[in-house]
Scaffold this motif. Structure first.
Motif, PDB file in Angstrom:
ATOM      1  N   LEU A  25      31.797  49.422  44.425  1.00  0.00           N
ATOM      2  CA  LEU A  25      32.880  48.469  44.679  1.00  0.00           C
ATOM      3  C   LEU A  25      32.720  47.760  46.017  1.00  0.00           C
ATOM      4  N   ARG A  26      31.874  48.277  46.881  1.00  0.00           N
ATOM      5  CA  ARG A  26      31.611  47.590  48.144  1.00  0.00           C
ATOM      6  C   ARG A  26      30.730  46.362  47.951  1.00  0.00           C
ATOM      7  N   TYR A  27      30.088  46.259  46.788  1.00  0.00           N
ATOM      8  CA  TYR A  27      29.062  45.228  46.615  1.00  0.00           C
ATOM      9  C   TYR A  27      29.321  44.298  45.431  1.00  0.00           C
ATOM     10  N   VAL A  28      29.966  44.783  44.360  1.00  0.00           N
ATOM     11  CA  VAL A  28      30.176  43.949  43.174  1.00  0.00           C
ATOM     12  C   VAL A  28      31.600  44.146  42.659  1.00  0.00           C
ATOM     13  N   LYS A  29      32.009  43.262  41.753  1.00  0.00           N
ATOM     14  CA  LYS A  29      33.326  43.380  41.144  1.00  0.00           C
ATOM     15  C   LYS A  29      33.389  44.613  40.251  1.00  0.00           C
ATOM     16  N   ARG A 127      32.757  34.770  60.579  1.00  0.00           N
ATOM     17  CA  ARG A 127      31.617  33.868  60.551  1.00  0.00           C
ATOM     18  C   ARG A 127      31.861  32.673  59.661  1.00  0.00           C
ATOM     19  N   ASP A 128      32.544  32.892  58.530  1.00  0.00           N
ATOM     20  CA  ASP A 128      32.805  31.803  57.599  1.00  0.00           C
ATOM     21  C   ASP A 128      33.935  30.950  58.159  1.00  0.00           C
ATOM     22  N   GLY A 129      33.638  29.709  58.513  1.00  0.00           N
ATOM     23  CA  GLY A 129      34.633  28.854  59.142  1.00  0.00           C
ATOM     24  C   GLY A 129      35.722  28.388  58.209  1.00  0.00           C
ATOM     25  N   ALA A 130      35.499  28.444  56.890  1.00  0.00           N
ATOM     26  CA  ALA A 130      36.480  27.942  55.942  1.00  0.00           C
ATOM     27  C   ALA A 130      37.072  29.089  55.144  1.00  0.00           C
ATOM     28  N   ALA A 131      38.411  29.176  55.149  1.00  0.00           N
ATOM     29  CA  ALA A 131      39.072  30.182  54.327  1.00  0.00           C
ATOM     30  C   ALA A 131      39.083  29.714  52.877  1.00  0.00           C
ATOM     31  N   ALA A 132      39.195  30.656  51.957  1.00  0.00           N
ATOM     32  CA  ALA A 132      39.175  30.328  50.539  1.00  0.00           C
ATOM     33  C   ALA A 132      40.413  29.519  50.156  1.00  0.00           C
ATOM     34  N   ALA A 133      40.199  28.456  49.404  1.00  0.00           N
ATOM     35  CA  ALA A 133      41.313  27.643  48.931  1.00  0.00           C
ATOM     36  C   ALA A 133      42.064  28.388  47.833  1.00  0.00           C
ATOM     37  N   VAL A 134      43.363  28.137  47.732  1.00  0.00           N
ATOM     38  CA  VAL A 134      44.222  28.774  46.739  1.00  0.00           C
ATOM     39  C   VAL A 134      44.822  27.687  45.862  1.00  0.00           C
ATOM     40  N   GLU A 135      44.603  27.801  44.559  1.00  0.00           N
ATOM     41  CA  GLU A 135      45.125  26.791  43.641  1.00  0.00           C
ATOM     42  C   GLU A 135      46.633  26.920  43.495  1.00  0.00           C
ATOM     43  N   ASN A 194      33.699  36.323  43.502  1.00  0.00           N
ATOM     44  CA  ASN A 194      33.601  35.919  42.103  1.00  0.00           C
ATOM     45  C   ASN A 194      32.703  36.865  41.317  1.00  0.00           C
ATOM     46  N   CYS A 195      31.659  37.348  41.969  1.00  0.00           N
ATOM     47  CA  CYS A 195      30.696  38.226  41.319  1.00  0.00           C
ATOM     48  C   CYS A 195      30.378  39.426  42.199  1.00  0.00           C
ATOM     49  N   CYS A 196      29.899  39.132  43.395  1.00  0.00           N
ATOM     50  CA  CYS A 196      29.436  40.202  44.276  1.00  0.00           C
ATOM     51  C   CYS A 196      29.678  39.806  45.729  1.00  0.00           C
ATOM     52  N   ALA A 197      29.311  40.700  46.643  1.00  0.00           N
ATOM     53  CA  ALA A 197      29.573  40.464  48.058  1.00  0.00           C
ATOM     54  C   ALA A 197      28.849  39.237  48.589  1.00  0.00           C
ATOM     55  N   ALA A 198      27.791  38.812  47.909  1.00  0.00           N
ATOM     56  CA  ALA A 198      27.033  37.653  48.379  1.00  0.00           C
ATOM     57  C   ALA A 198      27.858  36.371  48.353  1.00  0.00           C
ATOM     58  N   PRO A 249      44.934  53.449  55.114  1.00  0.00           N
ATOM     59  CA  PRO A 249      43.539  53.684  54.716  1.00  0.00           C
ATOM     60  C   PRO A 249      42.964  52.446  54.027  1.00  0.00           C
ATOM     61  N   ALA A 250      41.654  52.319  54.086  1.00  0.00           N
ATOM     62  CA  ALA A 250      40.989  51.244  53.362  1.00  0.00           C
ATOM     63  C   ALA A 250      41.225  51.428  51.870  1.00  0.00           C
ATOM     64  N   PRO A 251      41.456  50.355  51.137  1.00  0.00           N
ATOM     65  CA  PRO A 251      41.731  50.484  49.699  1.00  0.00           C
ATOM     66  C   PRO A 251      40.497  50.921  48.926  1.00  0.00           C
ATOM     67  N   ARG A 252      40.728  51.450  47.752  1.00  0.00           N
ATOM     68  CA  ARG A 252      39.639  51.870  46.866  1.00  0.00           C
ATOM     69  C   ARG A 252      38.707  50.709  46.571  1.00  0.00           C
ATOM     70  N   ASN A 253      39.278  49.556  46.265  1.00  0.00           N
ATOM     71  CA  ASN A 253      38.479  48.352  45.993  1.00  0.00           C
ATOM     72  C   ASN A 253      38.793  47.326  47.076  1.00  0.00           C
ATOM     73  N   PRO A 254      37.918  47.150  48.055  1.00  0.00           N
ATOM     74  CA  PRO A 254      38.246  46.269  49.184  1.00  0.00           C
ATOM     75  C   PRO A 254      38.348  44.798  48.807  1.00  0.00           C
ATOM     76  N   TYR A 255      37.783  44.396  47.649  1.00  0.00           N
ATOM     77  CA  TYR A 255      37.807  42.986  47.271  1.00  0.00           C
ATOM     78  C   TYR A 255      38.914  42.649  46.275  1.00  0.00           C
ATOM     79  N   ALA A 256      39.741  43.630  45.926  1.00  0.00           N
ATOM     80  CA  ALA A 256      40.858  43.387  44.995  1.00  0.00           C
ATOM     81  C   ALA A 256      42.098  43.097  45.823  1.00  0.00           C
TER      82      ALA A 256
END
Length: 264
Positions: A25-29, A127-135, A194-198, A249-256
């Protein structure tokens, strides 16, 4: 045997982080777990088959005779039944530079086997200068109550498209900390993939009035009020005046990105 061994190593690393573990879960959905397991199993089977094949080939290698030349030196010659090494590499010893270099590809697999790298954190978010847009979405009326838990995406979206619903309301958000700057004490972040940490993109909220900023990459639950102000739709970063900060604590799925659960 470099290439088959490398396949076994890579496949074993994938199985190690998915079977009986949630390190993947640290690397992919989360939904990609079955595909990662199948990939790991296939790599292990292919590598094992290659090792068996190369082991058999090694057992069939010709018997070498050591003969003394006229000058007193020794010369190695294949047995008469095997007049030549048919599978010699470019260096004359059955292998070239390629397989030796291939061992470097095993470094990521070894890292997963023995020291799994952590999930992305403040370095990526800063590092990423642009935050993700929200529809824009059709937001339902918020429930009554002293506190309103929200996902980061919902809070950012409402700050753009339903700001009236946030006025005077105490919201509760969860994320990890990154440094501030430019009048911002620090940032609360989540990373979405969307897919993975990349392809990770940050969801970010600027935090004010929290005193000393928590340590970078620490996970916190923040209660605060939305600070009215325009938000750039291309890189939305709303502002929050903090009332309280609690380490979690850090969540089980950090990207959810989910709304925090309040203690009953």
């Amino acid at each position: 045997m470099t290439h088959p061994a490398l396949l076994v190593l890579l496949g074993g690393a994938l199985l190690r982080i998915t079977v009986g573990s949630e390190v993947y879960l640290r690397y992919v959905k989360e939904g990609l777990r079955p595909m990662v397991i199948v990939t790991g199993a296939v790599l292990v089977l292919l590598g094992a088959a290659g090792l068996v094949r190369e082991g058999r080939a090694w057992l069939r290698q010709p018997v070498l005779n050591h003969r003394r030349a006229e000058d007193g030196s020794y010369r190695v010659e294949p047995h008469a039944a095997h007049p030549a090494h048919e599978e010699e590499g470019e260096d004359g010893h059955g292998h070239g530079a390629g397989p030796r270099v291939a061992f470097l590809l095993g470094a990521p697999a070894l890292a997963l086997l023995f020291f799994a790298p952590p999930a992305l954190g403040s370095y990526t978010a800063s590092r990423d200068g642009a935050a993700a847009a929200v529809e824009q979405a059709d937001y339902r009326a918020l429930p009554s109550g002293p506190l309103t838990p929200m996902s980061m995406r919902e809070f950012i979206g409402r700050s753009q498209h339903d700001s009236a619903g946030l006025e005077g309301r105490q919201v509760v958000l969860t994320g990890f900390v990154s440094r501030g700057g430019g009048g911002v004490d620090w940032h609360l972040n989540r990373l979405t993939v969307n897919c993975c940490a990349a392809d990770a993109r940050p969801l970010r909220v600027a935090v004010h009035g929290a005193g000393v900023a928590p340590a970078a990459d620490s996970w916190v639950q923040v209660t605060g009020r939305w600070r009215a102000g325009a938000v750039d739709a291309r890189s939305p970063v709303p502002h929050l005046d903090v009332l309280s900060v609690t380490a979690v604590p850090a969540p089980r799925n950090p990207y959810a990105d989910r709304a925090p659960e309040l203690a009953s």
